[in-house]
Design a protein around this motif. Structure first.
Motif, PDB file in Angstrom:
ATOM      1  N   ALA A 185      54.683 -18.986 -16.349  1.00 46.71           N
ATOM      2  CA  ALA A 185      54.796 -19.483 -15.664  1.00 46.71           C
ATOM      3  C   ALA A 185      53.352 -20.510 -16.829  1.00 46.71           C
ATOM      4  N   GLU A 186      52.590 -19.274 -17.644  1.00 43.69           N
ATOM      5  CA  GLU A 186      51.722 -19.592 -18.547  1.00 43.69           C
ATOM      6  C   GLU A 186      52.676 -20.429 -19.845  1.00 43.69           C
ATOM      7  N   LEU A 187      54.118 -19.273 -20.021  1.00 44.79           N
ATOM      8  CA  LEU A 187      54.691 -20.013 -20.926  1.00 44.79           C
ATOM      9  C   LEU A 187      55.125 -21.291 -21.055  1.00 44.79           C
ATOM     10  N   TRP A 188      55.144 -22.178 -19.978  1.00 44.78           N
ATOM     11  CA  TRP A 188      55.566 -23.237 -19.199  1.00 44.78           C
ATOM     12  C   TRP A 188      54.778 -24.206 -19.390  1.00 44.78           C
ATOM     13  N   LEU A 189      53.937 -23.868 -19.067  1.00 45.63           N
ATOM     14  CA  LEU A 189      52.588 -25.021 -19.189  1.00 45.63           C
ATOM     15  C   LEU A 189      52.354 -24.754 -20.336  1.00 45.63           C
ATOM     16  N   ASP A 190      52.189 -23.787 -21.833  1.00 50.96           N
ATOM     17  CA  ASP A 190      51.711 -24.308 -23.534  1.00 50.96           C
ATOM     18  C   ASP A 190      52.491 -25.668 -23.270  1.00 50.96           C
ATOM     19  N   ASN A 191      53.144 -26.372 -23.316  1.00 47.40           N
ATOM     20  CA  ASN A 191      54.322 -26.986 -23.353  1.00 47.40           C
ATOM     21  C   ASN A 191      53.779 -28.645 -22.986  1.00 47.40           C
ATOM     22  N   ALA A 192      52.807 -28.508 -21.326  1.00 47.32           N
ATOM     23  CA  ALA A 192      52.754 -29.376 -20.801  1.00 47.32           C
ATOM     24  C   ALA A 192      51.090 -30.102 -21.025  1.00 47.32           C
ATOM     25  N   THR A 193      50.092 -28.842 -21.905  1.00 47.84           N
ATOM     26  CA  THR A 193      48.977 -29.719 -22.178  1.00 47.84           C
ATOM     27  C   THR A 193      48.415 -28.454 -23.125  1.00 47.84           C
ATOM     28  N   GLN A 194      47.221 -29.195 -24.137  1.00 43.04           N
ATOM     29  CA  GLN A 194      46.974 -29.260 -24.962  1.00 43.04           C
ATOM     30  C   GLN A 194      46.030 -27.855 -24.496  1.00 43.04           C
ATOM     31  N   LEU A 195      45.628 -27.547 -23.364  1.00 36.08           N
ATOM     32  CA  LEU A 195      44.095 -26.280 -22.994  1.00 36.08           C
ATOM     33  C   LEU A 195      45.160 -25.560 -23.312  1.00 36.08           C
ATOM     34  N   PRO A 196      45.383 -24.269 -23.755  1.00 34.28           N
ATOM     35  CA  PRO A 196      45.524 -22.767 -24.372  1.00 34.28           C
ATOM     36  C   PRO A 196      45.636 -21.446 -22.813  1.00 34.28           C
ATOM     37  N   THR A 197      45.923 -21.196 -22.959  1.00 32.52           N
ATOM     38  CA  THR A 197      45.830 -20.045 -21.612  1.00 32.52           C
ATOM     39  C   THR A 197      44.943 -19.716 -21.219  1.00 32.52           C
ATOM     40  N   SER A 198      44.641 -18.992 -20.637  1.00 29.69           N
ATOM     41  CA  SER A 198      43.134 -18.672 -20.081  1.00 29.69           C
ATOM     42  C   SER A 198      42.968 -17.118 -20.784  1.00 29.69           C
ATOM     43  N   GLY A 199      44.113 -16.412 -20.919  1.00 28.34           N
ATOM     44  CA  GLY A 199      43.831 -15.094 -21.346  1.00 28.34           C
ATOM     45  C   GLY A 199      43.028 -14.359 -20.484  1.00 28.34           C
TER      46      GLY A 199
END
Length: 482
Positions: free
Chosen positions: A115-129
């Motif tokens: 999900a995190e990988l796919w969200l990278d294409n939908a938002t400029q906010l980076p993963t929370s880590g």
């Protein structure tokens, strides 16, 4: 449905927690998110065998007594809420649950990573880590209770204070010797209410931030695979797809909570601000009682008066001087969930065909007032109902179409840039303002705020210097005259 204050049970000895099993079964059959259905409202109504009736009252009173023992002597018994009793009752509600299996943990970790990988294409906010954790209902209770304490304590404390202030002066004097006992009973009552609400919610919630509030520990992205598997039974969707969908919603929220540092505190402080202004209004009760003459009425008239009283709502009305805090909370939650709707749909729709079906199920759950929202009203006293999430999602969609993903996500940089409740209803003016800003090549919203604050500070300093000079001139003139 707008957010509103709940008519909470201000009587420290009221026990009303309805639960309609037939409705729950119907919701389970028709909608997997119907698992969130339930009756958590304060002051439940019903006959002797129905929700809020004698059976429920005796059941809750029995639960309270069964948990008294050590709970009465615990350090938390002296506070506004007996959290030891709340935890005991919540665990009774949860019952025995199996530990999370290693296979479930691995599935959650893999789903969140995807999900995190796919969200990278939908938002400029980076993963929370954040650290990924798979919980069962008991884990959820233990890990979220600290945040619930912060949300519930100010409400309970102000409720107790408002109850005392609402009593006539003679009654307050009479209550003086019993104040310690009354506080203890009120603490227990809040503990019973909180325990029942959290126990039910623990069996139904899907993540650590299911309804927009960050109640999981800082730095943790949490998912409840067992609850998700149960919720997916009513949908014609593969369990793995459902898991990825829920993980994507959790991951999107956690990105906001991590990279919008003011957001979490603003959400929680809105509840605290509301609590500080709590007031109890009993004027309608006094007015109703004043209409009845109780000086030796004949039996027939007495029966008529009793019948009239039974048809009246004589529960105290709860309000807050800080109603704006409720509106702000509703708007923030709508903006958070609306943004999540947009980015999750964009991230998953081309990869998981059932995304639209899961979105619709989620919307139905939200529109019907899921128990997550109702549990929140039960323990905090604010009924969120169905915030304008769909309208907020449409606003974010239009913002993205107008100025792009980067500018859309930059709106979160400062609370003053966020859309207001009016903007959610009528977004055109808000979008026009963003379009005007985007004409500038190097627009930096934080720099603009900093420059404005600096300018205001300089003007205030000049004003103070001017006032000091005027005082000096006045004193010198007086001295020369003397």
């Amino acid at each position: 449905m707008p957010c509103r204050l709940v008519n909470m049970n201000s009587n420290g000895f009221g026990f009303s927690f309805g639960n309609n099993d037939d409705d729950d079964d119907k919701n389970r059959n028709n909608d997997p998110f119907g698992l969130f259905g339930g009756n958590f409202g304060f002051g439940g109504q019903g006959g002797a065998g129905g929700p809020g009736g004698l059976g429920d009252i005796l059941n809750q009173f029995g639960q309270m007594l069964s948990g008294m023992g050590d709970s009465m002597n615990s350090p938390e018994a002296a506070g506004p809420v007996n959290y030891d009793l709340a935890a005991r009752i919540a665990r009774q509600q949860i019952g025995r649950v199996a530990p999370v299996k290693d296979s479930e943990k691995e599935a959650v970790e893999e789903s969140l990573r995807l999900a995190e990988l796919w969200l990278d294409n939908a938002t400029q906010l980076p993963t929370s880590g954040h650290r990924v954790e798979a919980w069962n209902p008991e884990n959820w209770l233990e890990n979220t209770l600290p945040v619930w304490k912060r949300l519930v304590s100010p409400v309970a404390e102000q409720m107790n204070k408002a109850q005392l202030e609402n009593l006539p002066e003679e009654a307050r004097e009479m209550m003086g010797p019993m104040s310690s006992l009354m506080n203890s009973m009120s603490s227990m009552n809040f503990g019973v209410q909180l325990g029942n609400a959290l126990g039910d919610l623990a069996k139904q919630t899907l993540t650590g931030s299911d309804f927009g509030l960050p109640i999981s520990p800082v730095g943790v992205s949490a998912v409840l695979p067992g609850n998700i598997a149960e919720a997916s039974k009513g949908l014609n969707v593969a369990p793995q797809e459902m898991l990825v969908y829920i993980c994507a919603r959790e991951a999107a929220r956690q990105r906001l909570f991590k990279h919008v540092p003011w957001l979490v505190e603003r959400l929680v402080s809105s509840v605290e601000e509301y609590a500080v202004g709590l007031e109890i209004d009993t004027s309608h009760i006094q007015e109703a009682m004043g209409n009845f003459q109780m000086d030796n009425p004949d039996p027939e008239r007495l029966q008529e008066m009793m019948n009239e009283l039974q048809g009246m709502d004589l529960s105290p009305r709860i309000g807050s001087r800080n109603a704006n805090a409720v509106s702000r909370l509703e708007t923030l939650l709508a903006l958070v969930e609306g943004w999540v709707d947009i980015v999750v749909t964009q991230a998953l729709s081309e990869r998981i065909p059932s995304t639209d079906a899961m979105n619709e199920a989620w919307k139905r759950r939200r529109a019907t007032g899921g128990s997550a929202e109702q549990a929140f009203s039960q323990v905090v006293g604010i009924e969120l109902g169905a915030p304008k999430v769909s309208e907020a999602a449409e606003l974010w969609r239009r913002v993205e179409n107008a100025v792009g993903v980067e500018r859309r996500d930059a709106v979160w940089n400062h609370p003053d840039f966020l859309p207001t409740a009016e903007d959610i209803d009528k977004p055109a003016e808000f979008i026009d303002a963003l379009l005007g800003e985007s004409d500038g090549e190097d627009f930096d919203p934080i720099a603009e705020i900093t420059a404005l604050e600096k300018l205001l500070a300089e003007e205030a300093e000049k004003k103070n210097d001017s006032e000091d000079d005027s005082e000096d001139d006045g004193s010198e003139g007086t001295s020369d005259k003397n």
